[in-house]
Design a protein around this motif. Structure first.
Motif, short mmCIF file in Angstrom:
data_model
loop_
_atom_site.label_atom_id
_atom_site.label_comp_id
_atom_site.label_asym_id
_atom_site.label_seq_id
_atom_site.Cartn_x
_atom_site.Cartn_y
_atom_site.Cartn_z
N PRO A 105 -27.17 37.92 21.28
CA PRO A 105 -26.40 36.68 21.42
C PRO A 105 -26.87 35.87 22.63
O PRO A 105 -27.34 36.43 23.63
CB PRO A 105 -24.97 37.18 21.60
CG PRO A 105 -24.95 38.56 21.00
CD PRO A 105 -26.31 39.11 21.27
N SER A 154 -24.46 30.97 17.96
CA SER A 154 -25.06 31.59 19.15
C SER A 154 -25.04 33.12 19.07
O SER A 154 -25.70 33.78 19.85
CB SER A 154 -24.30 31.13 20.40
OG SER A 154 -22.98 31.68 20.41
N VAL A 155 -24.27 33.65 18.09
CA VAL A 155 -24.22 35.12 17.98
C VAL A 155 -25.55 35.66 17.47
O VAL A 155 -26.01 36.73 17.87
CB VAL A 155 -23.07 35.54 17.05
CG1 VAL A 155 -23.05 37.04 16.84
CG2 VAL A 155 -21.74 35.09 17.64
N GLY A 209 -24.50 40.21 24.41
CA GLY A 209 -24.94 38.95 24.98
C GLY A 209 -24.71 38.93 26.50
O GLY A 209 -24.31 39.94 27.09
N ASN A 220 -23.32 41.91 18.85
CA ASN A 220 -23.74 41.91 17.45
C ASN A 220 -24.52 43.19 17.16
O ASN A 220 -24.57 44.11 17.99
CB ASN A 220 -24.53 40.64 17.11
CG ASN A 220 -25.87 40.58 17.86
OD1 ASN A 220 -26.29 41.56 18.47
ND2 ASN A 220 -26.53 39.43 17.80
#
Length: 1188
Positions: A830, A858-859, A922, A917
């Protein structure tokens, strides 16, 4: 003759037997009677009427007789006196009338052919034998003859004559070849009753040169042989070639082959015939027919049925035999010959004649002077026989007259006989088929009674069975018989007993009280005789435990039990039988006192086993069956029929079911092309079926095998069937488990479960892989790959959805169009951190965190959730000693808030949030700090009692390991415990927070105290720790106790006290086991944790929790604080919140290194402020000290 005195139902066979004994009564040849009793002669043995002799041996003509005085013998030959003294070759055996003719030294048997009759004579009369026809046996040779070879067309009928020479007795005929092997016979070829060999139709295989008829003469044990007969059977073409040179065209009759034809009889001839047979013989009727095809013979009796148990078929049903034929078997019998072209009938009229046979033969008479009697001679026959009488071998018509005798046909009546009336009478019954001759004497005697049974015989009889006591007697006139029991008893009467005419006393049902001494008395007008016998009654032999029916598996062991009860004076013998025969001579069979044991049971052991117990008086038996079972034998003779592209019919023959019916058959197949040696289940069918229609797949090299199953188990597999290769076809299914998952940000990995060889349906298996972006307008991109399970598409955008298809194909064609599945290209980390992170402190151990979600684009992957990192701020000194411990709590999905449980009260924390994810985490959000308020402390780390004195105790302790705030004071509560474990008044004491030692004074001596100790902050009281201790004993009192203990009265008092204490202890333990508690629960409830508040759980608010550590030192266990309360309850501290209460269910998550996400290291709380019981059970010694 005297009549029987008593008949009863059910005793007829016994009575008839006794009647036969009495009716044949004659003068007994007993040693007691020898010398003073006379008896006319009686023939006891003689040669048969038709006497065929062996000319190679001496001739012996038998004639034996008895009588008193011993009789003399004479012979007639051909009706005239035979003077044996004039023939040196003839002698008579001493004391006998048997003739021996010595023809071995010289002479011929034919010289002595003739009709012989023997006469036995004494002073009371003469008895004669039958007419004995003496003939030597003959076995003549066949006459010389020239036999021409026989040539026939295929299908013609034939009779090979035998015509044996006439011998005496007639020869036995059979056909053999030169090797003395019997010629095979069948419905087509068979031997007739006359010895001829009949062919209903000939075949080429009948061709041979050695058809030989043999005649066997059993009497002389010789076999005579006829000249061989040659037979040649040729086809029409061969016959035409043979005769063509000698016959003109008009004579060429052989051009046509033998056609099929309906039956005609070879024997007997015509439509009707007659047959005569004598009563008692075997009636044999024969019908032999020719025809093409070979006829079949059937038999019926017109206006009647064939006798079931006396009818037999011989010679392939061409001969009908009826045994023991009687006049009722006369009638018309019809034989029917049938083949496919028709039928023919022949009727045989049977007449049954009869030589004379006895209805009532005359019996010997023993009379006393002045008595009357009768001789009866009755016979039957067809035609009815003539009756003639002789006296002493002379016809009565020319014999001396006897005024006491009167003849009326078949009866002679005697009245007022005298001694001179004694004679031997002969009755002759004759017709054209034979004669009967019987001797019966009339013996006139005057004799007083004599008892012939030995004195004092002991009879032993089984209870409840008949007892027969013998009293054989003789006297003339015939004595009367009476029986008595005991010495002074009265004559026995027939209401209970049966008195037989031969003197036997019968007790129908002998009981125990029937035992004793019995006396038999015989009387006539000339005197009396008596005799004593003794009777013992024995208990019957019984089988009290019988063998039981058993079903066992082959190879196992079986035991039969047989227990026998018997009379103590009888010794039984126990014998085991199998199928009414002896047990096999096999060590597997073992017999002990009560058991028969068979080990390693085999199929041959099945049958009926009988336990037989025998004594000298009775025998009993009991039987039980044994059924030996096993798994079935495997099927055999597997055959494949109706072979189609996708099906085949399998047929088999079942093996032996081994005495347990087959319930089903299991069919398996092997694919020799793709999986050789591996068998798969194909089908199951009922145990009654032997055929199965099997569905097949294309391009498989099948072999099948079958197993049978019964209640015992499953058989071994059969032998494999022949192989059957089905034709190839396009695949009928596509790969399964199709997935599209990227392993890198720029690829798409397509995987599937490939088809196996069996599913390929043909050679050249490949896969067509197709893909396109789900949300675009692109065309499908396809590629054909070999038989693999993966294909990688490169150069894809990051995390884009794709539609994917995988289709199977082979050299024949494609499988059906597959359905599309969705996949995604590879993920990347991310790019954006969550924003606007807020923290709301709920209480000293719980905080709520909120954040804003990140944009989905954005993931760059599948959103798995948000992860919170948080840690407790350390002082500068602690940071030098160890790394900061970070904990992680993960919240699944798109949640934007969550709860942080298990925080440490009165502590500074820092946290940040990250999005997660499938590729990873992230960037972290900005750190947020927060502070937790004070809470209640944990229990003091330790509590111990030191320096006990007579009235004081000193307490030492360590502060709480987790003060969770600023300690304000300690609270000590204590109370005494008496000998019955009852608690005294509770005393509260406040102790400054800076103290770790305290002395309690002014306590009672030798008393147990229980202490409750806990710390406090401004929030409230923490968990308590408990302990118990005892003050010391007063030495002066102890001294006085020792002095008092020397007194006798005190010893008695102490014994009573000890007994009372024991009773109190028992009561105490009973109350304790029933759950009795100290009555301080209300005080403990007053110290509840003020920060423990009910909290409504918000779904997903509490995340998964784990510890994130960098130093192993942080894993050291916490120091234990206090003992567990005696009621075994443990209360959690306020700072220890359960993840089960706050997380997303009970299933934890795992991080990348495999550790458990959400692992929480909390410690158990100490005991409540006031426990319900002591922390340990008081011992009897402590209770004793407390009492004193």
């Amino acid at each position: 003759m005297p009549k029987k005195k008593h008949f009863s139902a059910g005793r007829v066979p016994l009575i008839l037997f006794l009647c036969q004994m009495i009716s044949a009564l004659d003068v007994p040849l007993d040693s007691k009677l020898l010398g003073d009793l006379v008896q006319p002669p009686t023939i006891t043995q003689q040669s048969p009427k038709d006497y065929i002799i062996d000319p190679r041996e001496n001739i012996v003509i038998q004639c034996e007789a008895k009588g008193r005085p011993p009789p003399s013998f004479s012979w007639t030959r051909n009706g005239t006196h035979f003077d044996i003294d004039k023939d040196p070759l003839v002698t008579m055996k001493p004391g006998s009338g048997t003739l021996v003719i010595n023809i071995l030294s010289e002479g011929k048997a034919e010289t002595y052919e003739g009709v012989y009759q023997c006469t036995a004579r004494n002073e009371r009369g003469a008895a004669i034998s039958n007419n004995i026809v003496v003939r030597p046996s003959r076995s003549p040779l066949w006459t010389k003859e020239r036999l021409e070879p026989i040539t026939l067309r295929n299908g013609q009928s034939l009779v090979l004559p035998c015509r044996p020479p006439i011998g005496l007795p007639p020869a036995i005929i059979f056909w053999m070849d030169n090797s003395f092997q019997r010629l095979p016979q069948s419905e087509r070829v068979s031997q007739g009753l006359n010895g001829d060999l009949y062919f209903s139709n000939v075949l080429p295989e009948d061709t041979r040169e050695d058809y030989i008829c043999y005649a066997r003469f059993n009497h002389t044990q010789t076999i005579q042989q006829k000249q061989p007969i040659s037979l040649k059977v040729i086809s029409v073409d061969e016959l035409n070639d043979t005769i063509a040179a000698n016959l003109s065209d008009t004579e060429f009759y052989g051009a046509k082959p033998s056609k099929e034809r309906p039956p005609t009889f070879l024997t007997p001839e015509g439509n009707e015939s007659l047959k005569e047979e004598l009563r008692g013989n075997v009636l044999s009727l024969e019908c032999i027919a020719e025809g093409l095809p070979t006829p079949v013979i059937y038999w019926i009796k017109e206006d009647g049925t064939l006798p079931v148990n006396r009818t037999f078929y011989r010679n392939f049903k061409k001969t009908l035999q009826i045994t023991q034929v009687s006049e009722a078997d006369s009638g018309n019998y019809q034989c029917i010959a049938k083949n496919t072209l028709g039928a023919v009938h022949h009727t045989i009229s049977v007449t049954v004649k009869a030589a004379p046979y006895w209805i009532s033969a005359p019996q010997n008479l023993v009379l006393s002077p002045g008595e009357n009697g009768t001789l009866i001679c009755r016979a039957n026959g067809n035609p009815k026989p003539r009756i003639g009488w002789l006296t002493n071998g002379v016809p009565v018509e020319i014999a001396p007259d006897d005024p006491s005798r009167k003849i009326d046909g078949d009866t002679i009546m005697f009245s007022n006989v005298q001694e001179r009336s004694s004679a031997v009478y002969q009755c002759n019954a004759s017709n054209e088929y034979g004669y009967l001759l019987a001797n019966a004497f009339v013996n006139v005697l005057a004799e007083p009674p004599r008892i012939l049974t030995s004195a004092n015989i002991l009879y032993q009889v089984i209870a409840n069975r008949p007892a027969l006591l013998d009293c054989a007697f003789f006297g003339s006139p015939l004595p009367t018989i009476e029986w008595f029991k005991g010495t002074k008893g009265r004559a026995l009467h027939e209401d209970i007993y049966v008195l037989h005419d031969n003197g036997t006393l019968e007790i129908p049902v002998a009981q125990k009280d029937s035992a004793g001494t019995y006396t038999c008395v015989a009387r006539n007008k000339l005197g009396m005789a008596k005799n004593e016998v003794h009777l013992e009654i024995k208990d019957p032999t019984r089988i009290i435990k019988q063998p039981e029916y058993a079903v066992v598996q082959r190879g196992s062991k079986v035991s039969f039990e047989c227990k026998v009860k018997h009379d103590d004076t009888l010794i039984p013998t126990i014998m085991w039988l199998k199928d009414n025969g002896e047990l096999p001579n096999d060590e597997r069979f073992s017999v002990d006192k009560d058991h028969l044991v068979v080990t390693d049971v085999s199929d041959d052991d099945g049958g009926t086993y009988t336990c037989a117990a025998n004594t000298t008086l009775d025998s009993v038996s009991a039987s039980a069956g044994l059924r030996v079972v096993d798994v079935p034998n495997p099927p055999f003779d597997l055959e494949l029929t109706n072979q189609l592209d996708k099906s085949v019919q399998l047929t088999w023959t079942p093996g032996d079911d081994n005495n347990s019916p087959i319930t089903k058959f299991i069919i398996e197949y092997e694919d020799a092309m793709h999986e050789a040696g591996i068998w798969h289940h194909q089908a199951e069918v009922s145990g009654t079926q032997t055929t199965a229609q099997l569905t097949l797949s294309p391009y498989v090299n099948y072999s099948f095998r079958v197993m049978a199953e019964n209640s015992i188990g499953r058989s071994v597999p059969s032998e494999a069937s022949e192989q059957y290769l089905t034709k190839a076809a396009e695949p009928d299914q596509n790969p399964t488990s199709v997935e599209g998952i990227g392993t890198e940000p720029d690829n798409l990995v397509i995987t599937w479960k490939p088809l196996n060889g069996f599913q390929s349906n043909g050679p050249g298996l490949q896969y067509k892989v197709s893909w396109r972006q789900k949300d675009g307008d692109d065309e499908w991109t396809s590629v054909v790959v070999a038989n693999v399970s993966k294909y990688i598409v490169s150069g894809t955008p990051t995390f884009v959805p794709y539609l994917i298809k995988v289709q199977a194909l082979n050299d024949v064609g494609f499988a059906p169009e597959p359905a599309a599945v969705m996949g995604h290209s590879g993920e990347d980390l991310p790019m954006v951190a969550p924003g606007n992170v807020r923290v709301n402190v709920v209480n000293s151990t719980l905080a709520e965190v909120h954040w804003d979600p990140v944009p989905l684009k954005s993931v760059r992957g599948h959103l798995q959730g948000y992860r919170i990192y948080y840690w407790k701020a350390q002082s500068s000194s602690k940071r030098n000693r160890r790394h900061i411990e970070k904990k992680i709590l993960t919240f699944q999905g798109s949640k934007t808030h969550g709860m942080l449980p298990g925080l440490q009260p009165y502590s500074h924390y820092t946290l940040n949030v990250r999005v997660v994810n499938g590729k990873g985490e992230g960037p972290a959000s900005t750190d947020r700090a927060f502070h937790t308020p004070e809470g209640v402390p944990s229990a003091p780390s330790s509590l111990k009692i030191v320096n006990p004195t007579l009235d004081s105790l000193t307490l030492e302790w360590d502060p709480p390991s987790h003060p969770n705030g600023v300690l304000t004071e300690y609270t000590l509560r204590y109370q005494p415990i008496n000998s019955t474990h009852e608690l005294g008044p509770l005393v509260d004491l406040k102790i400054p927070a800076n103290k770790t030692r305290w002395t309690l004074k002014h306590l009672n001596f030798s008393t147990r105290y229980k202490f409750y100790f806990y710390a406090q902050t401004s929030v409230g009281s923490g968990s308590q720790i408990t302990e118990e201790a005892i003050t010391t004993v007063d030495e002066a009192m102890a001294s006085r106790q020792v002095d008092i203990a020397t007194q006798g009265w005190f010893i008695g008092l102490m014994c009573a006290v000890a007994l009372l204490i024991l009773i109190l202890l028992i009561v105490c333990f009973i109350r304790r086991n029933k759950g009795g508690k100290y009555p301080v629960k209300e005080k403990e409830d007053a110290h509840a944790d003020p920060e423990i508040q009910p909290m409504k759980e918000d779904d997903g608010t509490f995340g998964e929790y784990r510890s994130f550590e960098s130093d192993a030192e942080d894993h050291k266990p916490l120091k234990k604080g206090s003992r567990t309360p005696s009621d075994r309850t443990v209360k959690k501290e306020d700072s220890d919140d359960s993840l089960v209460d706050y997380g997303e269910g009970v299933n934890g998550q795992f991080n990348e290194d495999g550790s458990f996400i959400g692992q929480y290291s909390g410690k158990k709380e100490k005991e409540p402020a006031e426990g319900n019981e002591s922390s340990e059970a008081p011992s009897p010694v402590n209770a004793m000290n407390s009492f004193v």
